[in-house]
Design an enzyme around this catalytic site. Structure first.
Site, PDB file in Angstrom:
ATOM      1  CD  GLN A 193       3.443  -0.687  -1.621  1.00 10.40           C
ATOM      2  OE1 GLN A 193       2.990  -0.598  -0.499  1.00 10.40           O
ATOM      3  NE2 GLN A 193       4.275   0.230  -2.113  1.00 10.40           N
ATOM      4  CE1 TYR A 202      -1.088  11.101   6.345  1.00 12.76           C
ATOM      5  CE2 TYR A 202       0.459  12.022   4.767  1.00 12.76           C
ATOM      6  CZ  TYR A 202       0.153  11.092   5.721  1.00 12.76           C
ATOM      7  OH  TYR A 202       1.092  10.145   6.063  1.00 12.76           O
ATOM      8  CG  ASP A 222       1.294  10.326  -1.584  1.00 13.49           C
ATOM      9  OD1 ASP A 222       1.564  11.542  -1.520  1.00 13.49           O
ATOM     10  OD2 ASP A 222       1.284   9.580  -0.589  1.00 13.49           O
ATOM     11  CG  ASP A 248       3.956  10.216   3.950  1.00 14.40           C
ATOM     12  OD1 ASP A 248       3.167   9.719   4.774  1.00 14.40           O
ATOM     13  OD2 ASP A 248       3.604  10.642   2.831  1.00 14.40           O
ATOM     14  CD  GLU A 301      -9.792   5.665  11.163  1.00 13.50           C
ATOM     15  OE1 GLU A 301      -9.806   5.602  12.405  1.00 13.50           O
ATOM     16  OE2 GLU A 301      -9.238   4.834  10.439  1.00 13.50           O
TER      17      GLU A 301
END
Length: 378
Positions: free
Chosen positions: A157, A186, A210, A285, A361
């Site tokens: 990616q 989160y 992360d 995740d 969001e």
């Protein structure tokens, strides 16, 4: 080098009839008079064709000697828009500052006796740091990214980390906002921090490159945390540039009570199922659930396979915790709940939610466990 597009909206009398040449010309003249003060002149007017009469509209372009242009459009019911477009190189500043555009807006609104005006900040395109990212329902959010601190294309990616004054450094994967240093909520919501006891328990983290979940779980004194993520580029970048997310948890890939495995989560799950290995907590995740009207593509197949295997390595009294998607992705969340009902193991679940700052969001999360009778028969 960038282009700046500033958008103005005016609402004049709804009785304006743009099929009338006199009305059209009065509006054009009022706008032209104000734009001439800034070096504009009419470049092309669709007055030269029968466009205005047939469409009940105005469409006029203005150009200036510095290369800027403006487009005036008059629509039905007195709706008028004026868009400014200019090119700004690295050594100069925009000529159409907020102050100048505000002055133009005010003068035109007065001349046209408008009951409503709206001025939007300039949309900047072509910048070195992209600042616009869409929400799940098609709105776009402008971020205060100042510079790129890391960018690389891994085997899997595009990995980018941008610096934000309000969010800290933000991880962006394949053009999607992934995690910011402001987003500890989160991890806390996914793991249900404060509601579940991880002390002395075994945990499996799927994804989470992360390092946020790993960092927060290690604070809960677990017996062992095993984390698997496929992209070492993300892990390495997070260790250096997302310290506010991962802390020191990624400084080493193996510690007294944790191990980070660089590998394919799906393959590892298959191995664990074969070995009969189980965990008190499994935390998902990886990729968010797909945004589709039905379960119909390869992304859903990956979703089904991963969640099914993850549930198979969950201990009978354990909890499976997963992120889903933005709360506004209502159909996809419905499809995910339908998917949970189809698994061989009867399940119960709770849905949690939290506003994640860098996402702009409200995000949905699931806490899933086996039914008691299913545990006894397993």
């Amino acid at each position: 080098m960038t282009t700046h597009t500033t958008l103005l909206t005016f609402r004049a009398s709804s009785s304006l009839d743009f099929t009338c040449a006199v009305t059209r010309q009065s509006v054009i003249s009022a706008v032209e008079k104000n734009l001439q003060e800034h070096g504009f002149e009419i470049g092309y007017s669709y007055e030269q064709s029968d466009f205005s009469t047939k469409q009940n509209q105005i469409l006029v372009s203005f150009i200036s000697s510095n290369g800027s242009d403006a487009v005036l459009r008059g629509h039905k019911a007195g709706l008028i828009t004026l868009d400014f477009h200019e090119f700004v190189d690295d050594e100069s500043k925009p000529k159409f500052t907020d102050q100048i555009v505000c002055q133009i807006e005010s003068k035109i609104a007065t001349a046209l006796e408008c009951c409503y005006t709206k001025r939007l900040p300039a949309v900047r395109r072509g910048e070195k740091v992209d600042v616009y990212y869409p929400t799940v329902d098609g709105r776009f959010v402008e971020y205060d990214f100042r510079k790129v601190v890391f960018h690389s294309k891994s085997q899997y990616q595009d990995v980018l980390i941008a610096e934000s004054e309000t969010l800290g450094n933000v991880l962006i994967l394949d053009g999607d906002i992934n995690m910011g240093e402001s987003d500890v909520i989160y991890s806390h919501t996914l793991m249900q921090k404060g509601s579940l006891d991880y002390t002395g328990k075994t945990c499996l983290v799927l994804g989470g490159g992360d390092g946020g979940l790993l960092n927060e779980l290690l604070k809960e004194k677990p017996k062992m945390v095993t984390m698997v993520d496929i992209d070492e580029t993300v892990l390495s970048a997070a260790k250096t540039h997302l310290r506010g997310v991962c802390g020191s948890s990624l400084d080493k890939f193996k510690g007294e009570n944790y191990e980070v495995i660089v590998g394919d989560a799906l393959k590892l799950l298959q191995d664990y199922v074969t070995e009969g290995r189980q965990f008190d907590f499994v935390l998902y995740d990886l990729t968010s659930i797909p945004i589709t009207p039905e379960e119909e593509d390869n992304d859903w197949e990956f979703c089904k396979a991963t969640h099914c295997l993850a549930l198979k390595v969950l201990a009978p009294e354990g909890y499976y915790l997963t992120q889903a998607h933005a709360l506004l992705a209502k159909r996809s969340i419905e499809l995910f709940e339908d998917l949970l009902k189809k698994f061989e193991i009867p399940l119960k679940w709770k849905r949690h939610q939290a506003f994640v700052p860098s996402f702009s969001e409200v995000w949905a999360f699931f806490q899933i466990w086996r039914l008691k009778d299913a545990q006894s028969s397993a």
